[in-house]
Design an enzyme around this catalytic site. Sequence first.
Site, PDB file in Angstrom:
ATOM      1  N   LYS A   1       6.369   5.246  -1.500  1.00 37.43           N
ATOM      2  CA  LYS A   1       7.307   5.954  -0.628  1.00 37.43           C
ATOM      3  C   LYS A   1       8.761   5.667  -0.964  1.00 37.43           C
ATOM      4  O   LYS A   1       9.659   6.395  -0.514  1.00 37.43           O
ATOM      5  CB  LYS A   1       7.059   5.583   0.831  1.00 37.43           C
ATOM      6  CG  LYS A   1       5.806   6.222   1.411  1.00 37.43           C
ATOM      7  CD  LYS A   1       5.704   5.927   2.901  1.00 37.43           C
ATOM      8  CE  LYS A   1       4.502   6.616   3.513  1.00 37.43           C
ATOM      9  NZ  LYS A   1       4.395   6.325   4.962  1.00 37.43           N
TER      10      LYS A   1
ATOM     11  N   HIS B   1       0.809  -1.222   0.000  1.00 38.40           N
ATOM     12  CA  HIS B   1       0.000   0.000   0.000  1.00 38.40           C
ATOM     13  C   HIS B   1       0.843   1.273   0.000  1.00 38.40           C
ATOM     14  O   HIS B   1       0.411   2.312  -0.507  1.00 38.40           O
ATOM     15  CB  HIS B   1      -0.962  -0.002   1.206  1.00 38.40           C
ATOM     16  CG  HIS B   1      -0.311   0.260   2.515  1.00 38.40           C
ATOM     17  ND1 HIS B   1       0.526  -0.654   3.125  1.00 38.40           N
ATOM     18  CD2 HIS B   1      -0.361   1.353   3.355  1.00 38.40           C
ATOM     19  CE1 HIS B   1       0.945  -0.150   4.270  1.00 38.40           C
ATOM     20  NE2 HIS B   1       0.423   1.060   4.443  1.00 38.40           N
TER      21      HIS B   1
END
Length: 520
Positions: free
Chosen positions: A378, A374
Amino acid sequence: MSDEILFAEDTEEEEFGSSARWKVLIVDDEPEVHAVTKLALGDFVFQDRSLEFISAHNGQEAMQMFREHNDIAVVLLDVVMETDDAGLKVADFIRNDLHNHFTRIILRTGQPGQAPERDVIINYDINDYKSKTELTAQKLFTVVISALRSYRDINSIEENRKGLEKIISGSADLFSILSLENFIEGIVQQLGSILGGTEGAVYLTAAVAGPKPFESNDSRELYVFTGKGAYENKEGEKLEQVITGAELASCKKAYQNKCLVFENEYLVAYCGSKSQTGSLLYMSGLPRALNESDKRLVEIFSQNVQVAFDNVMLTKEIEDTQKEVIERIGLAMEHYFGVGKHIQRMVKICDVIGRHAGLSQAELNTLCLAVPLHDIGKVKLPNDIAIDIGELDGEEWETLSSYAEIGYNLLKDSNRPIIKTAALIARDHYEYWNGNGYPQGKSGSNIHIFCRITSLADAFDTLYSKKERDIKQVVEIIKSQKGLQFDPNLVDILLTNIEEIEQIIQNLPDDGNTAIERTI
C-alpha cells in the site's frame, strides 16, 4: 604343602554378606569340580568385592544362566561335557549370539587332545585355556584375578565410551536449542541422562539479558537466569536469595575458583566461555554419589554449556532486533494509513489461530514476525484509495488489487525466511478459499496456511473495529464467508476461541478516529 587342587566332598556354599559381588559361573559336568573351585576361591576378595558362584552342569544350563544374568564377570568353562565340543558351543553362544564381549571366558579341560589349545585360541574368542591337571589353587587364584582385572577395565572403558556418546549427543542437542524457554530443560535432560536423573536445577549468570532482565553494577554478581523444580519462577533473583548454607558456599567456591564442586546430593559446575564472564549450573537431588567417571563427564559437559548459552543469547538478540525492526515498520504503516492498532491486534489473533491450527512454535514465530508487513504494498498506492471504505469503480478496484503484487515484489528477492514469508503473505492474503480472490485466483489448500490465517485475522479485526458492529454481527459475517472467502477449519478455530480473540481487541483499542480498509 602342595597347592594342587584336591577334589573333596561337596560342601555348603559359604554365604557372603556383600551385595556387590563378582559373578563367577562354573560350567562342568563333574560335581567335584564345582565343589573344589568354590573351596579354593572361598575367601577370594578383589577390590573389596567377594565372589558369587553360579553353577551349570552342561552346555544348555550354561546358556540359560547367561540369559538370566547379564553381569557374569568370569566363566570357568569345561570343554567336554554332554558332547566333545559343548564348551566351545557355549563360548560361541556368548560371543556371537548374545554379543557379550565383556565376560572373561576361561576354558578348563581334562582332555586337551579333544580341543587343541592352538586351534581353540585361533577359532574362538576366549581369554585363557587351562588343563585341569595344571590348574593348582594358586594358579586358579591368579587366573581369576587377571580375568577380573580385564573385566573391570573393559567395563570402565565401555562406561566412558557411553558417557562420551551422551556428551556428544547432549552437546549437539544443546547447540540446536534456540529458545531460552528450552535451555534449562535441555541441560537437565542431557545431564540427567548422564548421571541418572536430578530433582532441581538452576542456571545462574552475570549476563544482563534474560526472561526478566536484571541489572548489576558488579559483573561478578550472579542472578538466576532460569530454573527447574524448586527453582522455577526465580528468574532475576540473586544467588543468595535462592541458595543458602553449605550449597551457597559451594556455589561461591565453584565460581571464584572456576571449578566443579561435587557433594553427595548436589553438584555445582562453573561454565565458562570467551564471550562471557562465566556462569554456574547447580543441580540438586542427585540419585547417587558420583564416581570419577561421572565427574569427568560433567566437567566435559559443563565446558559446552556456556557456549550453548551464548548461542541462545545471540539468537535471541538477532530475533529481537529483527522483530523490533519489523514491528516499527508495521507501526509506521499503522500511523500512515490511520488504522490504529490493527496490526498489533492482527499479530496476536494470528498467534491464537495458528496455535490451535497446529503450527509449531517456529512456524508461529515466523508467521507473527511476517504479519506486520502484510499490507506493505500500500505504500505505493494513493492514500485515498488505500483507506477508502466506500464502493470503488473498476479502475480503482484494479489499482487497489495491484498492491498485493507490489508488496510481493518489494520483498520477494530476500533470502531471509521471515521476509520471504512476508512476501508470500503480502501477495496471497487476499486469495479466497473458493478461488474468487486476487491476484492469482488460488483456492483451498493451494493458498499457504500463513496467508489463510492472516486473511481471517485481518478481516475479523477490521470488521470488529468498526464501532457500529457488535461481536454477534461480526461473527455472522464471518460465518457467511465460511468456505467462500475463508478456510472453514480456521473459521471454526476462530469461533471456538472467540472470547480470547475478543479480549485481544479490547486490550488494544484504537486511539481516536481511524480509517478502516476494505476487507469483505
